[in-house]
Design a protein around this motif. Structure first.
Motif, PDB file in Angstrom:
ATOM      1  N   SER A 123      -3.076   1.884  -5.667  1.00 34.41           N
ATOM      2  CA  SER A 123      -4.120   2.906  -5.667  1.00 34.41           C
ATOM      3  C   SER A 123      -4.248   3.488  -4.276  1.00 34.41           C
ATOM      4  N   CYS A 124      -4.622   4.750  -4.215  1.00 34.63           N
ATOM      5  CA  CYS A 124      -4.835   5.421  -2.938  1.00 34.63           C
ATOM      6  C   CYS A 124      -6.063   6.302  -3.083  1.00 34.63           C
ATOM      7  N   VAL A 125      -7.094   5.995  -2.324  1.00 38.17           N
ATOM      8  CA  VAL A 125      -8.319   6.783  -2.354  1.00 38.17           C
ATOM      9  C   VAL A 125      -8.287   7.753  -1.182  1.00 38.17           C
ATOM     10  N   ALA A 126      -8.515   9.027  -1.499  1.00 37.35           N
ATOM     11  CA  ALA A 126      -8.521  10.075  -0.466  1.00 37.35           C
ATOM     12  C   ALA A 126      -9.942  10.591  -0.285  1.00 37.35           C
ATOM     13  N   SER A 127     -10.140  11.362   0.792  1.00 34.52           N
ATOM     14  CA  SER A 127     -11.468  11.918   1.048  1.00 34.52           C
ATOM     15  C   SER A 127     -11.627  13.307   0.467  1.00 34.52           C
ATOM     16  N   SER A 128     -10.542  13.856  -0.114  1.00 35.70           N
ATOM     17  CA  SER A 128     -10.616  15.133  -0.800  1.00 35.70           C
ATOM     18  C   SER A 128      -9.421  15.220  -1.728  1.00 35.70           C
ATOM     19  N   THR A 129      -9.362  16.278  -2.513  1.00 35.85           N
ATOM     20  CA  THR A 129      -8.256  16.391  -3.463  1.00 35.85           C
ATOM     21  C   THR A 129      -7.121  17.195  -2.830  1.00 35.85           C
ATOM     22  N   TYR A 130      -5.956  16.610  -2.850  1.00 33.71           N
ATOM     23  CA  TYR A 130      -4.769  17.203  -2.252  1.00 33.71           C
ATOM     24  C   TYR A 130      -3.579  16.967  -3.172  1.00 33.71           C
ATOM     25  N   ALA A 131      -2.481  17.610  -2.837  1.00 36.07           N
ATOM     26  CA  ALA A 131      -1.201  17.188  -3.394  1.00 36.07           C
ATOM     27  C   ALA A 131      -0.867  15.858  -2.723  1.00 36.07           C
ATOM     28  N   MET A 132      -0.465  14.889  -3.529  1.00 33.82           N
ATOM     29  CA  MET A 132      -0.299  13.530  -3.021  1.00 33.82           C
ATOM     30  C   MET A 132       1.102  13.001  -3.333  1.00 33.82           C
ATOM     31  N   GLY A 133       1.525  12.048  -2.546  1.00 33.27           N
ATOM     32  CA  GLY A 133       2.810  11.433  -2.794  1.00 33.27           C
ATOM     33  C   GLY A 133       2.834   9.977  -2.389  1.00 33.27           C
ATOM     34  N   TRP A 134       3.832   9.277  -2.878  1.00 34.28           N
ATOM     35  CA  TRP A 134       4.109   7.902  -2.466  1.00 34.28           C
ATOM     36  C   TRP A 134       5.516   7.853  -1.883  1.00 34.28           C
ATOM     37  N   PHE A 135       5.627   7.204  -0.744  1.00 28.84           N
ATOM     38  CA  PHE A 135       6.907   6.947  -0.107  1.00 28.84           C
ATOM     39  C   PHE A 135       7.012   5.437   0.092  1.00 28.84           C
ATOM     40  N   ARG A 136       8.212   4.971   0.399  1.00 29.85           N
ATOM     41  CA  ARG A 136       8.385   3.548   0.682  1.00 29.85           C
ATOM     42  C   ARG A 136       9.429   3.373   1.778  1.00 29.85           C
ATOM     43  N   GLN A 137       9.300   2.252   2.468  1.00 33.53           N
ATOM     44  CA  GLN A 137      10.247   1.949   3.531  1.00 33.53           C
ATOM     45  C   GLN A 137      10.574   0.467   3.489  1.00 33.53           C
ATOM     46  N   ALA A 138      11.840   0.189   3.242  1.00 30.12           N
ATOM     47  CA  ALA A 138      12.330  -1.186   3.244  1.00 30.12           C
ATOM     48  C   ALA A 138      12.799  -1.542   4.652  1.00 30.12           C
ATOM     49  N   PRO A 139      12.863  -2.834   4.968  1.00 29.70           N
ATOM     50  CA  PRO A 139      13.307  -3.238   6.309  1.00 29.70           C
ATOM     51  C   PRO A 139      14.688  -2.690   6.640  1.00 29.70           C
ATOM     52  N   GLY A 140      14.810  -2.088   7.790  1.00 29.58           N
ATOM     53  CA  GLY A 140      16.087  -1.559   8.233  1.00 29.58           C
ATOM     54  C   GLY A 140      16.506  -0.261   7.597  1.00 29.58           C
ATOM     55  N   LYS A 141      15.630   0.313   6.775  1.00 27.37           N
ATOM     56  CA  LYS A 141      15.967   1.566   6.084  1.00 27.37           C
ATOM     57  C   LYS A 141      14.962   2.647   6.448  1.00 27.37           C
ATOM     58  N   GLU A 142      15.353   3.877   6.180  1.00 30.89           N
ATOM     59  CA  GLU A 142      14.454   4.997   6.432  1.00 30.89           C
ATOM     60  C   GLU A 142      13.422   5.103   5.299  1.00 30.89           C
ATOM     61  N   ARG A 143      12.329   5.756   5.619  1.00 27.10           N
ATOM     62  CA  ARG A 143      11.301   5.997   4.614  1.00 27.10           C
ATOM     63  C   ARG A 143      11.860   6.937   3.545  1.00 27.10           C
ATOM     64  N   GLU A 144      11.615   6.607   2.282  1.00 29.45           N
ATOM     65  CA  GLU A 144      12.143   7.418   1.202  1.00 29.45           C
ATOM     66  C   GLU A 144      11.048   7.808   0.218  1.00 29.45           C
ATOM     67  N   PHE A 145      11.231   8.940  -0.400  1.00 29.27           N
ATOM     68  CA  PHE A 145      10.301   9.458  -1.385  1.00 29.27           C
ATOM     69  C   PHE A 145      10.362   8.634  -2.660  1.00 29.27           C
ATOM     70  N   VAL A 146       9.197   8.428  -3.277  1.00 30.05           N
ATOM     71  CA  VAL A 146       9.128   7.712  -4.538  1.00 30.05           C
ATOM     72  C   VAL A 146       8.605   8.628  -5.658  1.00 30.05           C
ATOM     73  N   ALA A 147       7.420   9.190  -5.461  1.00 31.10           N
ATOM     74  CA  ALA A 147       6.811  10.020  -6.498  1.00 31.10           C
ATOM     75  C   ALA A 147       5.751  10.911  -5.863  1.00 31.10           C
ATOM     76  N   ALA A 148       5.427  12.006  -6.550  1.00 31.09           N
ATOM     77  CA  ALA A 148       4.407  12.920  -6.056  1.00 31.09           C
ATOM     78  C   ALA A 148       3.699  13.582  -7.218  1.00 31.09           C
ATOM     79  N   ILE A 149       2.488  14.071  -6.937  1.00 27.05           N
ATOM     80  CA  ILE A 149       1.694  14.738  -7.957  1.00 27.05           C
ATOM     81  C   ILE A 149       0.864  15.825  -7.289  1.00 27.05           C
ATOM     82  N   SER A 150       0.887  17.017  -7.875  1.00 28.77           N
ATOM     83  CA  SER A 150       0.057  18.097  -7.356  1.00 28.77           C
ATOM     84  C   SER A 150      -1.371  17.929  -7.887  1.00 28.77           C
ATOM     85  N   ARG A 151      -2.294  18.709  -7.361  1.00 25.08           N
ATOM     86  CA  ARG A 151      -3.673  18.601  -7.805  1.00 25.08           C
ATOM     87  C   ARG A 151      -3.798  18.959  -9.289  1.00 25.08           C
ATOM     88  N   SER A 152      -2.954  19.872  -9.762  1.00 23.32           N
ATOM     89  CA  SER A 152      -3.001  20.294 -11.162  1.00 23.32           C
ATOM     90  C   SER A 152      -2.241  19.354 -12.082  1.00 23.32           C
TER      91      SER A 152
END
Length: 123
Positions: free
Chosen positions: A21-50
């Motif tokens: 879960s991720c609680v924000a202070s306003s409504t935005y387009a949001m995304g989840w990224f992840r970073q494993a040890p020794g690797k670059e941060r990578e995109f996982v999923a995203a959702i627009s406000r609509s």
């Protein structure tokens, strides 16, 4: 000051599920990224406000991103977890409620980031 507060990480066996879960202070387009040890941060999923949904190929059919605008919360339901899903997961938000073109998977296009939550999947 925009704050993103993540929760829901933990240790789970392969094949198990977690919900972030991720609680924000306003409504935005949001995304989840992840970073494993020794690797670059990578995109996982995203959702627009609509409610437009975007996923990286490796999680399609297993992960579901959703949002509750009334609670200003974005969720990432992760099912059928694999050891390769082990990483620190970060919530991110854009100032805008939408994505410009195909930018939902570009980390530099996000304006705010959470502190990260560890997800560990054991084999």
């Amino acid at each position: 000051q925009v704050q993103l507060v993540e929760s829901g990480g933990g240790l789970v066996q392969a094949g198990g599920s977690l919900r972030l879960s991720c609680v924000a202070s306003s409504t935005y387009a949001m995304g989840w990224f992840r970073q494993a040890p020794g690797k670059e941060r990578e995109f996982v999923a995203a959702i627009s406000r609509s409610g437009g949904l975007y996923y990286t190929e490796s999680v399609k059919g297993r992960f579901t991103i959703s949002r509750d605008n009334a609670k200003i919360t974005v969720y990432l339901q992760m099912n059928s977890l694999k050891p390769e899903d082990t990483a620190v997961y970060y919530c991110a938000a854009r100032r805008a409620p939408y994505f410009d073109g195909r930018t939902w998977d570009v980390a530099s296009k996000y304006d705010y980031w959470g502190q990260g939550t560890q997800v560990t999947v054991s084999s």
